[in-house]
Design an enzyme around this catalytic site. Structure first.
Site, mmCIF file in Angstrom:
data_model
loop_
_atom_site.group_PDB
_atom_site.id
_atom_site.type_symbol
_atom_site.label_atom_id
_atom_site.label_comp_id
_atom_site.label_asym_id
_atom_site.label_seq_id
_atom_site.Cartn_x
_atom_site.Cartn_y
_atom_site.Cartn_z
ATOM 1 N N GLU A 172 0.819 -1.227 0.000
ATOM 2 C CA GLU A 172 0.000 0.000 0.000
ATOM 3 C C GLU A 172 0.850 1.274 0.000
ATOM 4 O O GLU A 172 0.614 2.199 0.784
ATOM 5 C CB GLU A 172 -0.957 -0.006 1.193
ATOM 6 C CG GLU A 172 -2.033 -1.066 1.086
ATOM 7 C CD GLU A 172 -3.065 -0.992 2.208
ATOM 8 O OE1 GLU A 172 -2.928 -0.171 3.140
ATOM 9 O OE2 GLU A 172 -4.044 -1.761 2.148
ATOM 10 N N GLU A 291 -5.635 -8.268 -0.536
ATOM 11 C CA GLU A 291 -6.353 -7.955 0.709
ATOM 12 C C GLU A 291 -7.800 -7.684 0.358
ATOM 13 O O GLU A 291 -8.091 -6.783 -0.441
ATOM 14 C CB GLU A 291 -5.766 -6.738 1.433
ATOM 15 C CG GLU A 291 -4.471 -7.004 2.172
ATOM 16 C CD GLU A 291 -4.043 -5.811 3.040
ATOM 17 O OE1 GLU A 291 -4.942 -5.108 3.584
ATOM 18 O OE2 GLU A 291 -2.823 -5.588 3.154
#
Length: 502
Positions: A172, A291
């Protein structure tokens, strides 16, 4: 309410990569400590891992497990988790404001993965660290011997390399909350140079570059375009993340969210095609959706708690208790991945134990299956083979996120080895049952049908330590075959798996 579906042997999407049913473990809350690892637990094996949890993970049959993060990895020194445990340093984890003992590191996780019958998907720190630490980690894990890092691995008790193929280049990195957050240009350059170094070591590695943390990021979708233009020829996958919320307690809107997921995948798939064409590249990058899950039940409460505590070790954190409504959502998410399996080759439910997870444990006590365990287990076990392009005709409704949301969410999979056709279906309608007619064409004779149903009249119904089987699959009634036509009735707000033996 009626729905008509056609499944034809010639209308296929793609062969499903088994890694579509992957999982994720991060050093966060009780995911590791008192999750998979609890040396004093009655079921603990010789490595301190809970056998009761291992058994539940094996039942899920999840082919890969991403580790060690997550946000955690962006300030993680992998070297802290090797060597004698009593000599490993305790570190402060800036991502979750906790302390990390490092009693579980790569050796312990590798042994657990072997016991749980899953392959490792490892992440390197491109937040606070970079290329050098990444290449050293890969050498430690994968080189047979005769070098500093591989010989150190041997000294620490592992003679043979683990030969891990799948590596994530950070986590991320588009997120301002991330330790070492970078712009797309900065990250793209670092990821490309890191990938080149890892490929200089072993060009067979599969590398995952960071895409957007979610599709509401201000930098989306330009982030994907910029990063891929820097890295396209050096990587195999771009990662996407998405979590699903229902703060407004509106079931119809909640169950429409997978339409947003589908658009997200479609947009990034288009960017992949654009960059490939622009760079005249020969390789094809795919999506690793590493995710995803429902996450909102405890999110706001825990954000407040984190600001108030000190630096606790393995506190209860992000322990969402899932309900029956979440079964329907997880079923729709998995169906979306199956229908997009031509571009989504890897997906990881986040996470696996205790932290927004299908498995829960009590320290020193039992382990049990949350409600969402079951749709994931059914898809993982029976959703392997070739994804089918189904023709679906059913009533729909309009939601804020999208117009024309089908009340029937359905995906189909043909397993030629097992000789089965399996349909995973969610009735989004909370007021009416749905009578489904499925025409099966081109597959040969359909011999028998089995129907598995998950249904509870209370959308808020949960599984707990004291009542662990409150929500679970049961045998459905009324599924019938007549020649090449299958009929089944789905109750309002229900999840079904219909399996046809050919």
């Amino acid at each position: 309410m009626e729905a008509h579906v056609t499944a034809h042997s010639r209308y296929v999407i793609a062969d499903i990569d088994n890694r579509l049913y992957g999982s994720f473990l991060e050093h966060l809350g009780r995911a590791v400590y008192t999750g998979i690892y609890e040396p004093d637990h009655p079921s603990a094996d010789e490595n301190g891992m809970r056998r009761d949890v291992i058994d539940l993970v094996r039942e899920l049959d999840t082919p890969i497990c991403r580790y060690p993060g997550g946000n955690f990895v962006s300030a993680y020194n992998w070297e802290d988790g090797i060597g004698p445990k009593d000599e490993r340093p305790t570190r402060l984890d800036l991502a979750w404001h906790t302390s990390e003992s490092n009693h579980v590191g790569i050796h312990e996780f590798a042994e657990w993965a072997k016991s749980a019958n899953t392959e490792m998907m490892l992440a390197v720190n491109l937040g606070s660290r970079g290329l050098d630490a990444a290449r050293n980690f890969v050498e430690y894990v994968n080189h047979p011997g005769g070098s500093y890092w591989s010989d150190l691995r041997k000294k620490n008790g592992r003679a043979e390399p683990w030969d891990v193929k799948l590596w994530c280049l950070g986590n991320e990195m588009d997120g301002p909350w991330q330790v070492g957050h970078k712009s797309a240009a900065e990250y793209g350059h670092l990821a490309n140079e890191t990938a080149k170094a890892l490929r200089a070591f072993d060009d067979r590695l599969d590398l995952v570059v960071c895409g957007s943390s979610h599709s509401d990021m201000a930098t989306y979708p330009q982030w994907e375009a910029t990063v891929l233009e820097s890295t396209y020829e050096q990587v195999d996958y771009i990662s996407l993340h998405m979590y699903f919320e229902n703060y407004e307690k509106n079931t119809a809107e909640y169950l429409a969210l997978p339409m947003k997921l589908d658009r997200y995948i479609g947009t990034v798939g288009g960017i992949i095609d654009y960059v490939k064409a622009k760079r005249r590249a020969k390789n094809t990058v795919r999506i690793s959706f590493d995710e995803w899950n429902v996450w909102y039940h405890e999110r706001k409460n825990d954000a407040k708690r984190m600001k108030e505590w000190g630096w606790p070790h393995a506190p209860a954190l992000l322990e969402d208790i899932y309900n029956f409504e979440d079964v329907l959502q997880v079923g729709c998410i998995l169906n979306t991945f199956i229908r997009r399996s031509d571009v989504v080759r890897i997906a990881c439910i986040a996470q696996l134990v205790n932290v927004i997870a299908p498995i829960m444990t009590a320290p020193g006590g039992s382990a049990w299956k949350q409600t969402i365990y079951y749709p994931f287990q059914l898809a993982s076990r029976y959703g392997r083979g070739t994804a089918l392009q189904l023709d679906v005709d059913c009533p729909a409704y309009d939601a804020d996120i999208a117009a024309g949301v089908d009340y029937l969410d359905i995906a189909g999979v043909h397993d030629s080895d097992a000789g089965t056709l399996t349909f995973f279906a969610v009735n989004r309608n909370g007021k009416e049952p749905m009578d489904i007619s499925i025409s099966i064409e081109g597959f040969g004779e359909a011999k028998s049908v089995a129907h598995t149903l998950i249904k509870n009249d209370d959308l808020e119904a949960t599984n707990t330590e004291k009542n662990p089987e409150n929500v679970k699959p049961e045998a459905g009634k009324g599924a019938q075959l007549s020649g090449s036509r299958l009929t089944v009735s789905m109750p309002a707000h229900s999840y079904s798996m219909i399996s046809v033996q050919l």
